[in-house]
Each structure stands twice: as C-alpha cells, then as structure tokens.
Design an enzyme around this catalytic site. Structure first.
Site, short mmCIF file in Angstrom:
data_model
loop_
_atom_site.label_atom_id
_atom_site.label_comp_id
_atom_site.label_asym_id
_atom_site.label_seq_id
_atom_site.Cartn_x
_atom_site.Cartn_y
_atom_site.Cartn_z
N GLU A 58 0.85 -1.22 -0.07
CA GLU A 58 0.05 -0.11 -0.13
C GLU A 58 0.84 1.24 -0.02
O GLU A 58 1.87 1.05 0.48
CB GLU A 58 -0.88 0.06 1.09
CG GLU A 58 -2.02 -1.10 1.21
CD GLU A 58 -2.71 -1.16 2.44
OE1 GLU A 58 -4.04 -1.45 2.23
OE2 GLU A 58 -2.33 -0.72 3.54
N CYS A 74 7.34 -3.98 15.86
CA CYS A 74 7.06 -2.99 16.85
C CYS A 74 5.65 -3.10 17.28
O CYS A 74 4.63 -3.42 16.62
CB CYS A 74 7.24 -1.40 16.20
SG CYS A 74 8.82 -1.17 15.38
N CYS A 103 2.52 -1.11 15.68
CA CYS A 103 2.31 -1.11 14.11
C CYS A 103 1.62 -2.13 13.56
O CYS A 103 1.62 -3.33 13.94
CB CYS A 103 3.70 -1.07 13.41
SG CYS A 103 3.92 -0.87 11.68
N GLY A 162 7.34 -1.63 5.76
CA GLY A 162 8.32 -2.02 5.89
C GLY A 162 9.63 -1.08 6.47
O GLY A 162 9.20 0.17 6.55
N GLU A 163 10.72 -1.55 6.71
CA GLU A 163 11.72 -0.90 7.54
C GLU A 163 12.83 -0.58 6.09
O GLU A 163 13.30 -1.68 5.86
CB GLU A 163 12.25 -1.59 8.42
CG GLU A 163 13.88 -1.24 8.75
CD GLU A 163 14.08 0.35 9.26
OE1 GLU A 163 13.16 0.93 9.89
OE2 GLU A 163 15.11 0.85 8.62
N SER A 197 12.60 6.74 14.04
CA SER A 197 11.45 6.42 14.93
C SER A 197 11.74 6.11 16.38
O SER A 197 12.59 5.15 16.55
CB SER A 197 10.75 5.29 14.54
OG SER A 197 10.12 5.42 13.38
N HIS A 254 10.29 7.01 19.94
CA HIS A 254 9.04 6.68 20.61
C HIS A 254 9.51 6.81 21.98
O HIS A 254 8.33 6.35 22.84
CB HIS A 254 8.45 5.57 20.03
CG HIS A 254 8.39 5.61 18.64
ND1 HIS A 254 7.68 6.67 17.94
CD2 HIS A 254 8.60 4.77 17.55
CE1 HIS A 254 7.42 6.44 16.58
NE2 HIS A 254 7.86 5.24 16.28
N HIS A 291 -2.54 5.83 16.47
CA HIS A 291 -3.68 4.97 15.94
C HIS A 291 -4.05 3.78 16.26
O HIS A 291 -3.30 2.89 15.72
CB HIS A 291 -3.66 5.35 14.23
CG HIS A 291 -3.13 6.56 13.88
ND1 HIS A 291 -2.18 6.98 13.31
CD2 HIS A 291 -4.04 7.67 14.05
CE1 HIS A 291 -2.22 8.27 12.86
NE2 HIS A 291 -3.33 8.86 13.20
N CYS A 327 -0.50 6.79 9.88
CA CYS A 327 0.88 6.28 10.25
C CYS A 327 0.58 4.82 11.23
O CYS A 327 -0.28 4.79 12.06
CB CYS A 327 1.43 7.39 10.99
SG CYS A 327 3.25 6.65 11.46
#
Lengths: 221, 347
Positions: B91, B115, B118, B156-157, B210, B212, B286, B329
């Site tokens: 996507e 994570c 995610c 993906g990373e 990222s 966090h 989210h 996100c």
C-alpha cells in the site's frame, strides 16, 4: 568490498562445525572478546557482502563462541556458512546488543535457532527460575535439549510442528501457549525468533493478561 | 520471464545495452524514456533503432505496474494498492495538503521489526521490494505531477532493504533520473545503525528516526530493535555526522498514554538530543486491534509539544490523515490479502 577495520571485523578460525539437524548448523571460534549472554555478533564469510547478525549460543566463560544458524532458502551467507569446514576463516565483529537476561523468574520462549541467547544465558549462570518453551519443525531441531531436559524436567517444553515425539507437544509453539492458563503476570517473558513468531506470541501473551512491559523480544532480521 | 528495465540505474542499463552489443549511449536514451518521458512499452522508445528495440524486447520489458484499487478518505487522502512481482500486495498513501502533496511509499511487503504499535508488523515479512517496485509507487501514481515530496514511511523498514532503497533514491535524484532535489525525500528508520550510516554517507535525502521513547528499557518494550541497536549507539552514530547543512534529521515520537508522555520523558529527550540539530514530530497513536497502548488526549499532546519547544527542541504535531481508510501512520497492512501459503510459519 567491506573495510574490516571500519566495521571492526576480525578474522577467526572455524572450529567444531556440525550439522545438528537438516539445514541447522552450529560452529564455534575462539573467544577473542568478552561478551554478555544474549548478545549478537555480525558475521560474514566474504568481505564483498554485508555482515549479518547471529546470537551467541555459548556461555560467557567458555573458551569458544558458538553460533547456531539455519540455512535460509535465499540466504547467500547461510549457504556459505553451511559449506564451511573446520579451519576455514570467517569475519566477526565484537559482540554487541542489549537482550540481556537476569536472575528473576522468567519464561524463555524461542523457535528454531532463536534458542541461542537462552542457551548462552543458561551456560552463563542465569538459568535459575526459568521455564523454557521451544518450538521447532523436527525433533532434532531442539538444540541443547538433553541438557535442558535434565535441568528443567517439566519446565522444559518442546513444541514440534512437523513430527510427533514422546514428551513433546505436537503442534506449534503458539498452539501450546494457547493451552496455558494462569500464566504468571509478574514473570518476564523473553521471546526470540522470527518476527511472525514474536508478534503472534506477544499477542497471545497480552490476550492472556500479561502486561506488555513484561515482554522483551529479540527478532531476527 | 522478462527482466524489467524500469528500476535500473544508469550503470545497470549500461550493462544491459553493452551486453546486447549496443553502444553505451543507448543507456542514457533508456533513462530518458523510462524516467522522464513516462513511456509504457519498449516500442514507444522512438529514437532507438528497430534492431535495438527488437533486441531489448527479447529479454526485457518496461515493467510498470498499475494500482489495483484505491480508497479515498474523507480528508482527501488516498490509499493505493499495488501488486508485487511475487504476487503479493503493498500500500501507498497519497496525502494532499493545501499546496503540498506527499506520497508515503512502502519499501517491503510486511515488516520484520515487530514494533508493538504497528499494523504492518502484525503481518510479518513477505519480501523486499525491488527499486523498480519502490519507484513504481511514485511513477504510476495518478497524481504524480502534483507530488511535492516522498516519504519512505509506508510498509517495511527501509534500511532492512538498503540496496533497493538507495537505488530508488538514486533514480529519483540523479540528473539522468527524475532529477528531484534530495530535500523532497525523507527516509524513515527505526535505527538499524550500520545501514543508516551508509545511507547518511551516500545519500543527501532527509532522515527520520522512530524514537518513541528516550529510555532504553521502555523502548525495548515496544521496539525489539532496541535490543540490538540501543539508543546510545544510535545517537552516537547520528552525532558523528555534521547536520548543519540543508539536510534535516527528525525524530518521530508516537505519543502513548501513561508510557512516554511525562515531564520525565521531556527532560530525557532534551538531554539525549542535546547537540543534534533536529526536530521532533509528535504523532497521535492510531489504535490497532488488541493493542495494549492508547493515545493521550489532544490537550496532553499539545502540552507535551509546548514543553518540548520550551526546552529548545523544535517540535510539531503531525496531522493524522486517512485514518478512516487505515492509511494513517502505522495502519498500512495487506495481511488480509495474503494467501494461506504465505503464512506458513517456521514454528
């Protein structure tokens, strides 16, 4: 071509290479650096390839560092590693990482070669008050099982998805976990394996009431 | 199966043409057709000789892939679904905003990083995208001409697929490619340090990390990568690079209620980021199914931002976009489209 000095890679000699199950290997090399159990090393055979990370599977005070790996279908490095012979050279980094165990009560949950850091913790004196759950496809894939069976008895659970065996849960590790009730919420839960295993296992534990901050995961990537 | 020309660098195309005994300048003609003139098939390359077209067509195709579906959010965000070469899906999120338009691209099918917050991580990993599959999300976007920026923040990373990401950035920024300024591109990572350092050295695109949590022990609980590349190692690496140029580094910080939203976190963020010319982007969490995490309320997020700004760290709150179509996100996922065989596990 990788610059070994930039990546802090050091040439070492392969010893004690063995195939312990189909496609699953262990080899060792002289311990030239100290390390903490649970740490990883970066390894490459060919300096034209980026090194990849492997957990150490030996105790902190052993004279050799053992590496456990399985051959990946599209993995160039694991194929190269599988073709090594005793006396061959590989390039390794200093051990690093923070997946550290401690003496508190904990579950050690792993699939396949993900058992490596827990083997290291066990041989480093951190095995007290632990419960081990190990998943694998074949009965031969449970590295260190003789020692764990003797040391832990009924607190050592093998889950085999591909074969049936005595005192072995027939099915996936996640299926086994789903059968477990009253998991202690004050234990730590250490997970090590593929991302699919870690994510699914973590979801099961959380659904069973384990606080997410009691779950520590190491993922192979 | 024919090999794709789209997604190859100039150097790779030179290897293609010299391998077919064509003059090397043909490679430059190919990049013009592929990346500047948006042709759909080799026959459209009108300045190539019939012989060269015939030679190329025997082994190669252009290789563009159209999206198979699009969802449109009430806020104008669009989520595109693209098939991949290995019969899976990815996507991309197109986010128009006043006089700007950003595309959030994927770099992998699924993700290995696990994570806790995610949705992509929940589907596991099904493969790397080629450079062509990454660029195709941009090139085949119906709104291509509106794009002002691209962020590698989709599935993906990116630094777990470094070579293809670097190649895609090269094609986007090279004179022979799309000739974009690298300032239009941001690559986001959870902090795979060796790959990140290589990216910093060879690319001029912006970097987003990222974070966090500023605390190692807390970050471990939500991001397994912390066990391998902990915050001190990550930041030491960042500090070894001079960020005083036009290049930007930002830290992404999803706010989690009662987890990373206190004054203690503000103080620690100020301490560990001291000396790095950077900004912090605060993101609302989210919620994903069965997640133990929650978002603080709006007032707390605003206060957190203001207190970080008061500490001298430029901090903004990113607007949530496309939440109603799961394009926001951390929500991208193609798990439902995986066939049973894809979910075969090793445990």
């Amino acid at each position: 071509m990788i610059d070994p000095s930039k990546h802090k890679l050091r040439e070492v000699i392969v010893k004690n290479r063995q195939e312990i199950a189909a496609g699953v290997f262990v080899f060792s090399y002289e311990r030239v650096y100290s390390f903490t159990s649970g740490q990883v090393v970066a390894i490459t055979v060919d300096l034209t390839d980026e090194p990849r990370l492997y957990s150490i599977a030996s105790g902190e005070n052993e004279s050799e560092i053992s590496i456990l790996f399985n051959v990946l279908p599209e993995g160039k490095l694991t194929t190269q590693l599988a073709n090594l012979s005793n006396g061959d050279k590989v390039f390794v980094s200093r051990p690093f990482g923070e997946f550290k165990g401690d003496e508190e009560s904990a579950y050690w949950i792993a699939t396949g070669t993900g058992i490596a850091p827990f083997v290291s913790m066990y041989y480093s004196g951190l095995g007290k008050d632990k419960i081990i759950i190990h998943g694998g496809r074949t009965l031969r894939s449970f590295y260190n099982q003789e020692v764990f069976q003797k040391a832990y008895g009924e607190r050592y659970h093998r889950c085999c998805s591909g074969e049936k065996g005595e005192h072995v849960f027939n099915g996936r590790l996640t299926d086994f976990l789903k059968t477990q009730n009253n998991l202690p919420i004050d234990f730590k839960y250490y997970l090590c394996g593929s991302s699919e295993m870690v994510v699914e296992t973590r979801d099961i534990l959380i659904a069973k009431g384990i606080p997410f901050n009691q779950i520590i995961a190491e993922i192979y990537f | 199966m024919k090999d794709n020309l789209f997604g190859k660098t100039l150097q790779e195309l030179e290897e293609v043409v010299t391998g077919e005994d064509m003059p090397s300048f043909v490679a430059k003609q190919l990049t013009d057709w592929l990346y500047k003139k948006h042709i759909q098939q080799i026959d459209d390359m009108r300045n190539l000789s019939k012989k060269n077209i015939s030679l190329l067509k025997k082994k190669y195709q252009v290789g563009l892939i159209k999206h198979t579906s699009v969802q449109v959010s009430v806020d104008g965000t669009k989520k595109y679904l693209f098939p991949t070469a290995n019969e899976k899906f990815i996507e991309s999120a197109f986010i128009p905003d006043k006089n700007r338009a950003t595309l959030c691209v994927s770099s992998q099918i699924g993700c290995k990083m696990g994570c806790l917050f995610c949705m992509t991580g929940k589907q596991g990993f099904q493969g790397h995208l080629s450079a062509g599959e990454i660029i195709n999300q941009i090139h085949s976007l119906p709104e291509f001409d509106e794009l002002t920026s691209v962020v590698y923040m989709g599935m993906g990373e990116p630094f777990d697929n470094l070579e293809n990401v670097l190649k895609s950035v090269e094609i986007l920024t090279a004179d022979w490619g799309y000739a974009w300024s690298p300032k239009r591109i941001t690559v986001s990572t959870i902090g795979i340090v060796p790959a990140m350092m290589r990216f910093i050295e060879v690319s001029k695109a912006h970097l987003a990390i990222s974070l966090h949590s500023p605390f190692e022990e807390d970050r471990k609980k939500i991001m397994p990568v912390e066990n391998v590349y902990p915050i001190p190692k990550l930041l030491d690496s960042i500090k070894s690079f001079d960020w005083n140029s036009q290049r930007r580094i930002s830290f992404e910080y999803i706010m989690f209620k009662d987890f990373n939203d206190t004054q203690k976190h503000i103080n620690e963020l100020a301490r560990i980021l001291n000396g790095i010319k950077c900004r912090i982007n605060l993101l609302r969490f989210h919620p994903i199914p069965d997640s133990p995490l929650a978002s603080p309320d709006e007032k707390e997020i605003v206060e957190f931002r203001d207190r970080l700004n008061a500490k001298g760290i430029v901090t903004t709150i990113r607007t949530s976009r496309g939440e109603d179509i799961f394009a926001a996100c951390g929500l991208l996922s193609t798990k439902k489209l995986l066939k049973e065989l894809d979910s075969e596990k090793d445990f």
